[in-house]
Write a protein that holds these residues in place. Structure first.
Motif, PDB file in Angstrom:
ATOM      1  N   VAL A  56       2.311  -1.279  10.221  1.00 45.11           N
ATOM      2  CA  VAL A  56       2.664  -2.513  10.548  1.00 45.11           C
ATOM      3  C   VAL A  56       1.250  -2.926  10.492  1.00 45.11           C
ATOM      4  O   VAL A  56       0.656  -4.316   9.989  1.00 45.11           O
ATOM      5  CB  VAL A  56       2.873  -2.738  12.363  1.00 45.11           C
ATOM      6  CG1 VAL A  56       2.317  -4.683  12.469  1.00 45.11           C
ATOM      7  CG2 VAL A  56       3.877  -2.505  12.570  1.00 45.11           C
ATOM      8  N   SER A  57      -0.397  -2.210  10.381  1.00 49.03           N
ATOM      9  CA  SER A  57      -1.322  -2.307   9.831  1.00 49.03           C
ATOM     10  C   SER A  57      -1.127  -3.190   8.361  1.00 49.03           C
ATOM     11  O   SER A  57      -2.012  -3.879   8.394  1.00 49.03           O
ATOM     12  CB  SER A  57      -2.426  -1.767  10.731  1.00 49.03           C
ATOM     13  OG  SER A  57      -3.712  -2.414   9.672  1.00 49.03           O
ATOM     14  N   ASN A  58      -0.732  -1.978   7.668  1.00 43.67           N
ATOM     15  CA  ASN A  58      -0.831  -1.825   6.199  1.00 43.67           C
ATOM     16  C   ASN A  58      -0.557  -2.829   5.358  1.00 43.67           C
ATOM     17  O   ASN A  58      -0.429  -3.844   4.467  1.00 43.67           O
ATOM     18  CB  ASN A  58      -0.627  -0.958   5.913  1.00 43.67           C
ATOM     19  CG  ASN A  58      -2.016   0.717   6.177  1.00 43.67           C
ATOM     20  OD1 ASN A  58      -2.331   0.293   6.332  1.00 43.67           O
ATOM     21  ND2 ASN A  58      -1.100   2.243   6.386  1.00 43.67           N
ATOM     22  N   SER A  59       0.798  -3.459   6.457  1.00 45.98           N
ATOM     23  CA  SER A  59       2.090  -4.322   5.889  1.00 45.98           C
ATOM     24  C   SER A  59       1.112  -6.001   5.740  1.00 45.98           C
ATOM     25  O   SER A  59       1.080  -6.933   5.531  1.00 45.98           O
ATOM     26  CB  SER A  59       3.219  -4.144   6.718  1.00 45.98           C
ATOM     27  OG  SER A  59       3.938  -5.337   6.216  1.00 45.98           O
ATOM     28  N   PHE A  60       0.586  -5.934   7.410  1.00 48.94           N
ATOM     29  CA  PHE A  60       0.439  -6.670   7.532  1.00 48.94           C
ATOM     30  C   PHE A  60      -0.779  -7.545   7.174  1.00 48.94           C
ATOM     31  O   PHE A  60      -1.542  -8.785   6.484  1.00 48.94           O
ATOM     32  CB  PHE A  60       0.115  -7.262   9.108  1.00 48.94           C
ATOM     33  CG  PHE A  60       1.594  -7.841   9.635  1.00 48.94           C
ATOM     34  CD1 PHE A  60       2.319  -9.161   9.610  1.00 48.94           C
ATOM     35  CD2 PHE A  60       2.373  -6.812  10.307  1.00 48.94           C
ATOM     36  CE1 PHE A  60       3.072  -9.843  10.126  1.00 48.94           C
ATOM     37  CE2 PHE A  60       2.984  -7.546  10.842  1.00 48.94           C
ATOM     38  CZ  PHE A  60       4.044  -8.775  10.937  1.00 48.94           C
ATOM     39  N   THR A  61      -1.889  -6.771   6.639  1.00 44.35           N
ATOM     40  CA  THR A  61      -3.098  -6.560   6.076  1.00 44.35           C
ATOM     41  C   THR A  61      -2.604  -6.830   4.318  1.00 44.35           C
ATOM     42  O   THR A  61      -3.625  -8.552   4.053  1.00 44.35           O
ATOM     43  CB  THR A  61      -4.029  -5.133   5.379  1.00 44.35           C
ATOM     44  OG1 THR A  61      -4.633  -4.904   6.994  1.00 44.35           O
ATOM     45  CG2 THR A  61      -5.311  -5.451   4.973  1.00 44.35           C
ATOM     46  N   SER A  62      -1.589  -6.638   3.605  1.00 47.56           N
ATOM     47  CA  SER A  62      -1.168  -6.758   2.841  1.00 47.56           C
ATOM     48  C   SER A  62      -0.613  -8.633   2.295  1.00 47.56           C
ATOM     49  O   SER A  62      -0.895  -9.415   1.559  1.00 47.56           O
ATOM     50  CB  SER A  62      -0.268  -5.755   1.979  1.00 47.56           C
ATOM     51  OG  SER A  62      -0.687  -4.809   2.105  1.00 47.56           O
ATOM     52  N   PRO A 121       0.818  -1.437  -0.254  1.00 46.72           N
ATOM     53  CA  PRO A 121      -0.132   0.206  -0.067  1.00 46.72           C
ATOM     54  C   PRO A 121       0.582   1.785  -0.068  1.00 46.72           C
ATOM     55  O   PRO A 121       0.044   2.307  -0.733  1.00 46.72           O
ATOM     56  CB  PRO A 121      -0.976   0.024   1.367  1.00 46.72           C
ATOM     57  CG  PRO A 121       0.059  -0.645   2.489  1.00 46.72           C
ATOM     58  CD  PRO A 121       0.592  -1.889   1.479  1.00 46.72           C
ATOM     59  N   SER A 122       1.909   0.925   0.823  1.00 45.41           N
ATOM     60  CA  SER A 122       2.694   2.322   0.390  1.00 45.41           C
ATOM     61  C   SER A 122       3.315   2.782  -1.047  1.00 45.41           C
ATOM     62  O   SER A 122       3.693   3.918  -0.822  1.00 45.41           O
ATOM     63  CB  SER A 122       4.018   2.011   1.688  1.00 45.41           C
ATOM     64  OG  SER A 122       4.564   0.514   1.020  1.00 45.41           O
ATOM     65  N   ARG A 123       3.674   2.142  -1.437  1.00 48.05           N
ATOM     66  CA  ARG A 123       4.407   1.974  -3.052  1.00 48.05           C
ATOM     67  C   ARG A 123       3.519   1.757  -3.885  1.00 48.05           C
ATOM     68  O   ARG A 123       3.537   2.431  -5.264  1.00 48.05           O
ATOM     69  CB  ARG A 123       5.454   0.752  -2.921  1.00 48.05           C
ATOM     70  CG  ARG A 123       6.643   0.713  -1.943  1.00 48.05           C
ATOM     71  CD  ARG A 123       8.288   0.081  -2.011  1.00 48.05           C
ATOM     72  NE  ARG A 123       9.002   0.127  -1.375  1.00 48.05           N
ATOM     73  CZ  ARG A 123       9.270  -0.209  -0.101  1.00 48.05           C
ATOM     74  NH1 ARG A 123       8.164  -0.909   0.647  1.00 48.05           N
ATOM     75  NH2 ARG A 123      10.424  -0.115   0.542  1.00 48.05           N
ATOM     76  N   ASN A 124       2.562   1.209  -3.233  1.00 49.48           N
ATOM     77  CA  ASN A 124       1.152   0.746  -4.342  1.00 49.48           C
ATOM     78  C   ASN A 124       1.820   0.416  -5.694  1.00 49.48           C
ATOM     79  O   ASN A 124       1.254   0.218  -7.238  1.00 49.48           O
ATOM     80  CB  ASN A 124       0.573   2.418  -5.403  1.00 49.48           C
ATOM     81  CG  ASN A 124      -0.584   2.001  -6.265  1.00 49.48           C
ATOM     82  OD1 ASN A 124      -1.355   0.715  -5.377  1.00 49.48           O
ATOM     83  ND2 ASN A 124      -0.792   3.064  -6.857  1.00 49.48           N
ATOM     84  N   THR A 125       2.786  -0.435  -5.545  1.00 51.07           N
ATOM     85  CA  THR A 125       3.271  -1.723  -6.049  1.00 51.07           C
ATOM     86  C   THR A 125       3.211  -3.059  -6.056  1.00 51.07           C
ATOM     87  O   THR A 125       3.599  -3.396  -4.694  1.00 51.07           O
ATOM     88  CB  THR A 125       4.307  -1.299  -7.271  1.00 51.07           C
ATOM     89  OG1 THR A 125       4.601  -2.017  -8.203  1.00 51.07           O
ATOM     90  CG2 THR A 125       5.315  -1.198  -5.678  1.00 51.07           C
ATOM     91  N   MET A 126       3.571  -4.039  -6.595  1.00 50.07           N
ATOM     92  CA  MET A 126       3.188  -5.572  -6.043  1.00 50.07           C
ATOM     93  C   MET A 126       5.065  -6.078  -5.485  1.00 50.07           C
ATOM     94  O   MET A 126       5.612  -5.058  -6.124  1.00 50.07           O
ATOM     95  CB  MET A 126       3.759  -6.683  -6.936  1.00 50.07           C
ATOM     96  CG  MET A 126       1.663  -6.867  -7.336  1.00 50.07           C
ATOM     97  SD  MET A 126       0.792  -7.291  -6.412  1.00 50.07           S
ATOM     98  CE  MET A 126       1.350  -8.576  -6.310  1.00 50.07           C
ATOM     99  N   ARG A 127       5.234  -5.684  -4.603  1.00 52.54           N
ATOM    100  CA  ARG A 127       5.979  -6.643  -3.987  1.00 52.54           C
ATOM    101  C   ARG A 127       6.256  -7.562  -3.578  1.00 52.54           C
ATOM    102  O   ARG A 127       5.742  -8.834  -2.959  1.00 52.54           O
ATOM    103  CB  ARG A 127       6.751  -5.187  -2.992  1.00 52.54           C
ATOM    104  CG  ARG A 127       7.604  -5.247  -2.010  1.00 52.54           C
ATOM    105  CD  ARG A 127       7.669  -4.853  -0.522  1.00 52.54           C
ATOM    106  NE  ARG A 127       9.001  -4.100   0.076  1.00 52.54           N
ATOM    107  CZ  ARG A 127      10.031  -4.106  -0.217  1.00 52.54           C
ATOM    108  NH1 ARG A 127      10.362  -3.090  -1.509  1.00 52.54           N
ATOM    109  NH2 ARG A 127      10.987  -4.293   0.929  1.00 52.54           N
ATOM    110  N   THR A 128       8.145  -8.362  -3.632  1.00 49.99           N
ATOM    111  CA  THR A 128       7.593  -9.369  -3.276  1.00 49.99           C
ATOM    112  C   THR A 128       7.693 -10.133  -1.176  1.00 49.99           C
ATOM    113  O   THR A 128       8.980  -9.249  -0.590  1.00 49.99           O
ATOM    114  CB  THR A 128       8.895 -10.535  -3.395  1.00 49.99           C
ATOM    115  OG1 THR A 128       9.123 -10.243  -4.825  1.00 49.99           O
ATOM    116  CG2 THR A 128       9.574 -11.463  -2.790  1.00 49.99           C
ATOM    117  N   LEU A 129       7.044 -10.749  -1.137  1.00 53.43           N
ATOM    118  CA  LEU A 129       7.144 -10.882   0.556  1.00 53.43           C
ATOM    119  C   LEU A 129       8.329 -11.396   1.039  1.00 53.43           C
ATOM    120  O   LEU A 129       9.567 -11.091   1.762  1.00 53.43           O
ATOM    121  CB  LEU A 129       6.039 -12.131   1.055  1.00 53.43           C
ATOM    122  CG  LEU A 129       6.191 -12.821   2.142  1.00 53.43           C
ATOM    123  CD1 LEU A 129       5.604 -10.992   3.205  1.00 53.43           C
ATOM    124  CD2 LEU A 129       4.558 -13.600   2.447  1.00 53.43           C
TER     125      LEU A 129
END
Length: 277
Positions: A250-256, A131-139
Protein backbone atom coordinates in the motif's frame (compact mmCIF):
# COMPACT_ATOMS: atom_id res chain seq x y z
CA UNK A 1 -2.28 52.35 31.21
CA UNK A 2 -3.08 53.51 27.67
CA UNK A 3 0.23 52.05 26.46
CA UNK A 4 -0.57 48.68 28.05
CA UNK A 5 -4.05 48.64 26.46
CA UNK A 6 -2.58 49.35 23.00
CA UNK A 7 -0.04 46.59 23.50
CA UNK A 8 -2.81 44.12 24.40
CA UNK A 9 -4.81 45.05 21.29
CA UNK A 10 -1.72 44.62 19.10
CA UNK A 11 -0.99 41.21 20.67
CA UNK A 12 -4.58 40.09 20.05
CA UNK A 13 -4.21 41.14 16.40
CA UNK A 14 -0.98 39.18 15.99
CA UNK A 15 -2.34 35.99 17.55
CA UNK A 16 -5.81 36.12 16.01
CA UNK A 17 -5.64 37.74 12.59
CA UNK A 18 -2.04 37.58 11.37
CA UNK A 19 -1.99 33.76 10.94
CA UNK A 20 -5.14 34.03 8.85
CA UNK A 21 -3.66 36.76 6.67
CA UNK A 22 -0.47 34.76 6.14
CA UNK A 23 -2.53 31.79 4.99
CA UNK A 24 -4.05 33.54 1.98
CA UNK A 25 -3.08 35.84 -0.86
CA UNK A 26 -1.46 39.11 0.07
CA UNK A 27 -4.06 41.86 0.45
CA UNK A 28 -2.90 43.56 -2.76
CA UNK A 29 -3.58 40.38 -4.78
CA UNK A 30 0.10 39.52 -5.26
CA UNK A 31 0.86 35.84 -4.77
CA UNK A 32 3.19 34.79 -1.95
CA UNK A 33 6.73 33.72 -2.86
CA UNK A 34 8.07 30.19 -2.49
CA UNK A 35 10.00 31.46 0.55
CA UNK A 36 6.66 32.26 2.20
CA UNK A 37 5.43 28.69 1.69
CA UNK A 38 8.30 26.22 2.17
CA UNK A 39 11.85 26.01 3.53
CA UNK A 40 15.00 27.14 1.75
CA UNK A 41 16.21 23.52 1.64
CA UNK A 42 13.00 22.40 -0.07
CA UNK A 43 13.22 25.26 -2.57
CA UNK A 44 16.81 24.35 -3.43
CA UNK A 45 15.84 20.70 -3.94
CA UNK A 46 12.91 21.64 -6.18
CA UNK A 47 15.08 23.93 -8.31
CA UNK A 48 17.49 21.01 -8.76
CA UNK A 49 14.66 18.91 -10.17
CA UNK A 50 14.10 16.83 -7.04
CA UNK A 51 10.70 16.09 -5.50
CA UNK A 52 10.96 16.21 -1.68
CA UNK A 53 8.91 13.37 -0.20
CA UNK A 54 8.13 11.71 3.11
CA UNK A 55 6.60 8.33 4.00
CA UNK A 56 5.59 7.65 7.61
CA UNK A 57 4.00 4.75 9.50
CA UNK A 58 2.37 4.27 12.88
CA UNK A 59 0.57 7.41 14.07
CA UNK A 60 2.08 9.82 11.54
CA UNK A 61 1.85 13.59 11.30
CA UNK A 62 2.18 15.47 7.98
CA UNK A 63 5.66 16.92 7.57
CA UNK A 64 5.68 18.77 4.24
CA UNK A 65 2.47 20.84 4.30
CA UNK A 66 3.21 24.35 2.94
CA UNK A 67 2.69 27.43 5.11
CA UNK A 68 -0.93 28.06 4.23
CA UNK A 69 -3.36 28.18 7.12
CA UNK A 70 -6.42 26.96 5.21
CA UNK A 71 -4.53 23.99 3.76
CA UNK A 72 -3.04 23.09 7.13
CA UNK A 73 -6.46 23.18 8.76
CA UNK A 74 -7.89 20.89 6.05
CA UNK A 75 -5.02 18.40 6.43
CA UNK A 76 -5.32 18.33 10.21
CA UNK A 77 -9.10 17.84 10.03
CA UNK A 78 -8.64 14.89 7.67
CA UNK A 79 -5.93 13.38 9.86
CA UNK A 80 -8.06 13.58 12.98
CA UNK A 81 -11.09 12.19 11.15
CA UNK A 82 -9.21 9.23 9.64
CA UNK A 83 -6.46 8.31 12.11
CA UNK A 84 -4.13 7.09 9.34
CA UNK A 85 -1.45 4.43 9.72
CA UNK A 86 0.43 5.63 6.62
CA UNK A 87 1.03 9.12 5.26
CA UNK A 88 2.78 9.74 1.93
CA UNK A 89 3.69 13.34 0.95
CA UNK A 90 5.36 14.84 -2.11
CA UNK A 91 6.25 18.41 -3.13
CA UNK A 92 6.71 19.54 -6.72
CA UNK A 93 7.17 22.79 -8.61
CA UNK A 94 5.40 23.87 -11.79
CA UNK A 95 7.07 26.67 -13.74
CA UNK A 96 4.48 28.88 -15.39
CA UNK A 97 4.89 29.53 -19.11
CA UNK A 98 5.96 32.97 -20.32
CA UNK A 99 2.37 33.76 -21.35
CA UNK A 100 1.13 33.45 -17.74
CA UNK A 101 0.76 36.28 -15.24
CA UNK A 102 3.76 36.13 -12.92
CA UNK A 103 2.51 38.20 -9.99
CA UNK A 104 -0.43 35.91 -9.27
CA UNK A 105 -2.94 34.13 -11.47
CA UNK A 106 -5.72 36.23 -12.98
CA UNK A 107 -9.43 35.45 -12.69
CA UNK A 108 -9.37 33.91 -16.17
CA UNK A 109 -6.31 31.78 -15.41
CA UNK A 110 -7.85 30.68 -12.14
CA UNK A 111 -11.11 29.64 -13.83
CA UNK A 112 -9.34 27.73 -16.62
CA UNK A 113 -7.10 25.91 -14.17
CA UNK A 114 -10.00 25.08 -11.86
CA UNK A 115 -12.11 23.64 -14.69
CA UNK A 116 -9.18 21.50 -15.81
CA UNK A 117 -8.70 20.20 -12.28
CA UNK A 118 -12.35 19.18 -11.84
CA UNK A 119 -12.27 17.35 -15.20
CA UNK A 120 -12.39 13.89 -13.63
CA UNK A 121 -12.50 12.22 -17.04
CA UNK A 122 -8.96 13.50 -17.70
CA UNK A 123 -7.62 11.06 -15.09
CA UNK A 124 -8.33 8.10 -17.39
CA UNK A 125 -5.07 6.82 -18.84
CA UNK A 126 -2.75 8.65 -16.42
CA UNK A 127 0.32 6.51 -15.77
CA UNK A 128 2.71 6.00 -12.88
CA UNK A 129 5.89 4.02 -12.26
CA UNK A 130 5.02 0.75 -10.55
CA UNK A 131 7.82 -0.15 -8.08
CA UNK A 132 6.84 -3.83 -7.99
CA UNK A 133 6.91 -4.15 -11.78
CA UNK A 134 9.53 -1.44 -12.47
CA UNK A 135 7.50 -0.29 -15.43
CA UNK A 136 4.94 2.37 -16.28
CA UNK A 137 1.41 1.35 -15.36
CA UNK A 138 -1.96 2.98 -16.01
CA UNK A 139 -3.55 4.41 -12.87
CA UNK A 140 -7.20 4.57 -13.97
CA UNK A 141 -8.47 2.67 -16.97
CA UNK A 142 -11.69 4.70 -16.81
CA UNK A 143 -12.72 7.73 -14.79
CA UNK A 144 -15.98 9.68 -14.84
CA UNK A 145 -18.39 11.64 -12.66
CA UNK A 146 -21.62 9.90 -11.61
CA UNK A 147 -24.85 11.50 -10.45
CA UNK A 148 -24.70 10.16 -6.89
CA UNK A 149 -22.72 8.00 -4.45
CA UNK A 150 -24.74 4.87 -5.30
CA UNK A 151 -25.17 5.57 -9.00
CA UNK A 152 -23.36 4.15 -11.99
CA UNK A 153 -24.80 6.74 -14.37
CA UNK A 154 -22.05 8.89 -15.92
CA UNK A 155 -22.49 12.64 -16.17
CA UNK A 156 -20.32 15.25 -17.88
CA UNK A 157 -17.46 16.99 -16.12
CA UNK A 158 -18.81 20.24 -14.65
CA UNK A 159 -17.65 23.64 -15.91
CA UNK A 160 -17.78 26.93 -13.99
CA UNK A 161 -17.23 30.52 -15.06
CA UNK A 162 -15.94 31.22 -11.54
CA UNK A 163 -14.66 28.60 -9.08
CA UNK A 164 -17.11 27.93 -6.23
CA UNK A 165 -15.65 27.94 -2.73
CA UNK A 166 -16.60 24.29 -2.28
CA UNK A 167 -17.74 21.53 -4.62
CA UNK A 168 -18.50 17.83 -4.06
CA UNK A 169 -18.54 15.24 -6.83
CA UNK A 170 -18.98 11.48 -6.90
CA UNK A 171 -16.95 9.41 -9.32
CA UNK A 172 -16.49 5.90 -10.58
CA UNK A 173 -12.92 4.96 -11.42
CA UNK A 174 -11.59 1.61 -12.63
CA UNK A 175 -8.19 1.05 -11.11
CA UNK A 176 -5.92 -1.66 -12.55
CA UNK A 177 -4.62 -2.46 -9.06
CA UNK A 178 -7.63 -1.93 -6.80
CA UNK A 179 -10.52 -2.57 -9.18
CA UNK A 180 -13.70 -0.62 -9.98
CA UNK A 181 -14.52 1.78 -7.14
CA UNK A 182 -16.64 4.76 -6.18
CA UNK A 183 -15.05 7.89 -4.69
CA UNK A 184 -16.12 11.19 -3.22
CA UNK A 185 -14.15 14.20 -4.43
CA UNK A 186 -14.23 17.60 -2.75
CA UNK A 187 -12.77 20.77 -4.24
CA UNK A 188 -11.92 23.88 -2.25
CA UNK A 189 -11.05 27.25 -3.81
CA UNK A 190 -9.36 30.03 -1.88
CA UNK A 191 -7.43 33.03 -3.25
CA UNK A 192 -4.28 31.55 -4.77
CA UNK A 193 -5.15 28.01 -3.67
CA UNK A 194 -7.03 24.96 -4.93
CA UNK A 195 -7.39 21.78 -2.88
CA UNK A 196 -8.65 18.46 -4.27
CA UNK A 197 -9.47 15.64 -1.84
CA UNK A 198 -10.51 12.09 -2.65
CA UNK A 199 -12.18 9.56 -0.31
CA UNK A 200 -12.91 5.94 -1.23
CA UNK A 201 -16.56 4.97 -0.73
CA UNK A 202 -15.85 1.34 -1.58
CA UNK A 203 -13.09 -0.96 -0.31
CA UNK A 204 -9.88 -1.14 -2.33
CA UNK A 205 -8.98 -4.79 -2.82
CA UNK A 206 -6.01 -6.70 -4.20
CA UNK A 207 -7.24 -10.14 -5.24
CA UNK A 208 -9.10 -11.59 -2.25
CA UNK A 209 -7.45 -9.18 0.21
CA UNK A 210 -8.83 -5.84 1.32
CA UNK A 211 -5.92 -3.42 1.14
CA UNK A 212 -7.83 -0.29 2.18
CA UNK A 213 -11.29 -0.46 3.75
CA UNK A 214 -14.10 1.84 2.66
CA UNK A 215 -13.62 5.46 3.78
CA UNK A 216 -10.03 4.67 4.82
CA UNK A 217 -8.28 6.72 2.13
CA UNK A 218 -7.85 10.50 1.93
CA UNK A 219 -5.83 11.69 -1.06
CA UNK A 220 -5.04 15.38 -1.52
CA UNK A 221 -3.59 17.52 -4.28
CA UNK A 222 -3.14 21.17 -3.32
CA UNK A 223 -1.87 23.79 -5.76
CA UNK A 224 -0.63 27.14 -4.46
CA UNK A 225 0.06 30.16 -6.63
CA UNK A 226 3.61 31.41 -6.01
CA UNK A 227 4.13 34.08 -8.65
CA UNK A 228 6.12 32.62 -11.52
CA UNK A 229 5.64 29.16 -10.05
CA UNK A 230 2.84 26.96 -8.79
CA UNK A 231 3.74 24.88 -5.75
CA UNK A 232 2.12 21.45 -5.75
CA UNK A 233 1.60 19.45 -2.55
CA UNK A 234 0.28 15.92 -2.91
CA UNK A 235 -0.48 13.54 -0.06
CA UNK A 236 -2.21 10.26 0.69
CA UNK A 237 -3.43 9.36 4.17
CA UNK A 238 -4.31 5.69 4.46
CA UNK A 239 -5.58 3.46 7.24
CA UNK A 240 -3.96 0.37 5.77
CA UNK A 241 -4.14 -3.36 6.44
CA UNK A 242 -1.99 -4.48 9.36
CA UNK A 243 -0.23 -7.28 7.45
CA UNK A 244 3.41 -6.11 6.92
CA UNK A 245 3.56 -7.18 3.28
CA UNK A 246 0.22 -5.54 2.51
CA UNK A 247 1.26 -2.38 4.37
CA UNK A 248 4.44 -2.14 2.31
CA UNK A 249 2.50 -2.71 -0.90
CA UNK A 250 0.00 0.00 0.00
CA UNK A 251 2.83 2.41 0.90
CA UNK A 252 4.71 1.79 -2.36
CA UNK A 253 1.54 1.99 -4.42
CA UNK A 254 0.37 5.28 -2.93
CA UNK A 255 3.83 6.84 -3.18
CA UNK A 256 3.77 6.16 -6.93
CA UNK A 257 0.14 7.27 -7.22
CA UNK A 258 0.84 10.50 -5.39
CA UNK A 259 3.56 11.29 -7.90
CA UNK A 260 1.14 10.34 -10.70
CA UNK A 261 -1.28 12.93 -9.31
CA UNK A 262 1.43 15.56 -9.69
CA UNK A 263 2.12 14.50 -13.28
CA UNK A 264 -1.60 14.76 -14.00
CA UNK A 265 -1.66 18.28 -12.52
CA UNK A 266 1.25 19.32 -14.75
CA UNK A 267 -0.66 18.11 -17.83
CA UNK A 268 -3.81 19.95 -16.80
CA UNK A 269 -1.89 23.15 -15.98
CA UNK A 270 -0.19 23.02 -19.39
CA UNK A 271 -3.63 22.86 -21.02
CA UNK A 272 -4.97 25.70 -18.90
CA UNK A 273 -2.15 28.09 -19.72
CA UNK A 274 -2.01 26.99 -23.37
CA UNK A 275 -5.59 28.23 -23.73
CA UNK A 276 -4.70 31.63 -22.29
CA UNK A 277 -5.23 33.33 -25.62
Amino acid sequence: MKHIKSKIIFTVFLTTFLPFLLGIYALDGVAPSLEDLISAEQIAALHEGETPSAVQFGSPLPQLVPQNEFLRQRMEAMRLDLGPSVIVEVLDLYKKPASATMTGWTDDEQARLYNNLIAISSLAGVQYLSPSRNTMRTLYESSFVVDGPSSKKPVADPVFSQPPAELRLYTRQKDLTFGDNTYQYEFFAEPGLFIITQKNLTALTVGIFTAVGRNNLRSTVAVLDAGEYILVYAAAMVKAAALPRMRDRVSNSFTSRTKAGIQWFNQQADKAFANAD
